[in-house]
Design a protein around this motif. Structure first.
Motif, PDB file in Angstrom:
ATOM      1  N   ASP A   3      23.426  40.000  66.566  1.00  0.00           N
ATOM      2  CA  ASP A   3      23.842  41.014  65.320  1.00  0.00           C
ATOM      3  C   ASP A   3      22.992  41.813  65.253  1.00  0.00           C
ATOM      4  N   SER A   4      21.334  41.995  65.758  1.00  0.00           N
ATOM      5  CA  SER A   4      20.468  42.345  65.421  1.00  0.00           C
ATOM      6  C   SER A   4      20.153  42.506  63.992  1.00  0.00           C
ATOM      7  N   VAL A   5      20.319  41.277  63.381  1.00  0.00           N
ATOM      8  CA  VAL A   5      20.141  41.798  61.441  1.00  0.00           C
ATOM      9  C   VAL A   5      18.679  41.305  61.319  1.00  0.00           C
ATOM     10  N   PRO A   6      18.309  41.889  61.317  1.00  0.00           N
ATOM     11  CA  PRO A   6      16.754  41.796  60.417  1.00  0.00           C
ATOM     12  C   PRO A   6      16.697  41.031  59.538  1.00  0.00           C
ATOM     13  N   VAL A   7      15.206  40.562  59.254  1.00  0.00           N
ATOM     14  CA  VAL A   7      14.961  39.894  58.851  1.00  0.00           C
ATOM     15  C   VAL A   7      13.872  39.342  58.029  1.00  0.00           C
TER      16      VAL A   7
END
Length: 215
Positions: A3-7
Motif C-alpha cells: 500500500d506504499s505506506v510510509p514509515v
C-alpha cells in the motif's frame, strides 16, 4: 509495502550496557522492496542515507559511514604502542573468531581455498552464509581465503559453481587482476564433513546470480 505506506525510520545509537537505547530519527520512507533478507526504503523527506542496488552495497555504504564516524569521534592514539594495538585489534576482528579460524586453518592445511597461498598472516575465516551466531561457525559453512578474496566473496563478486565447485567471477572483474581465477577448482579439505555443504554453496551461488542481475 503493497500500500506504499510510509514509515518512520530510526537508527539505534551505540550506548553503554545498562543504559536506555537512544535513536537518531532519519525521517520518513516508503518500503519498496524485500531482498537478501532486508527491506529497502526510499526516502520521502529528502534525508540522505546509504544507497545501493543490493543489500551488500547498502551494508557496505552503511559500514563506511559508521567507520568514518568512528574515526571522527575516536580520540587519536596516545602513543605508537596504542596505535599498533588498535591496528592489531582490527586485524583480529577481520580474520574472524579465533577458534573458527583455527579450525579452518587445520581443515585447509593453512592454505587459501582458491589460490593455495600459505601466507597465514593474510588468511581469513570467511563465512559462506552470513554469521548468525555461534552455529554459523561450522567448518562446512566456511572457507579459508586470502583477505582480498574474502572481500570479493562478501561483496558477491565471487562465488562457486555448486556442481563443479569452480570459481565464478563477476563480469565487472573480467579482464582485471583476478581474471585468471575464473574456473579454478576449489581446494577442499580431505575430510568430507569439513567441505563446504552443497546447500550452502547453492545459496551463495543464487545470491551471486541475483547480484549479477542487478549490476
Amino acid at each position: 509495502m503493497k500500500d506504499s505506506v510510509p514509515v518512520g525510520v530510526l537508527r539505534e545509537r551505540s550506548v553503554s550496557k545498562g543504559r536506555r537505547p537512544e535513536y537518531d530519527v532519519l525521517g520518513l520512507a516508503v518500503p519498496v522492496d524485500w531482498r537478501d533478507g532486508y527491506f529497502f526504503f526510499e526516502s520521502v523527506t529528502g534525508s540522505a542515507g546509504p544507497r545501493g542496488d543490493t543489500a551488500g552495497q547498502v551494508l557496505t555504504a552503511s559500514a563506511e559511514d559508521e567507520f568514518s564516524a568512528q574515526l571522527i569521534e575516536t580520540s587519536p592514539p596516545e602513543d605508537d604502542y596504542d596505535a599498533r594495538r588498535r591496528v592489531y585489534r582490527q586485524i583480529v576482528a577481520r580474520r574472524g573468531q579465533v577458534s573458527f579460524r583455527r579450525e579452518l586453518l587445520d581443515a585447509y592445511q593453512a592454505r587459501c581455498a582458491i589460490t593455495g597461498s600459505s601466507t597465514t598472516m593474510v588468511l581469513e575465516a570467511a563465512h559462506l552464509r552470513p554469521y548468525r551466531g555461534p552455529r554459523s561457525n561450522s567448518v562446512s559453512n566456511g572457507l579459508l581465503l586470502r583477505s582480498d578474496l574474502h572481500t570479493l566473496l562478501d561483496l558477491q563478486l565471487l562465488a562457486f559453481d555448486p556442481t563443479s565447485r569452480r570459481v565464478l567471477l563477476s563480469r565487472v572483474l573480467s579482464g582485471g587482476d583476478y581474471a585468471d581465477l575464473a574456473g579454478r577448482a576449489m581446494r577442499e579439505p580431505t575430510k568430507p564433513h569439513q567441505r563446504p555443504a552443497d546447500d550452502v554453496l547453492a545459496a551463495v551461488h543464487a545470491a551471486f546470480q541475483h547480484a549479477e542481475g542487478r549490476r
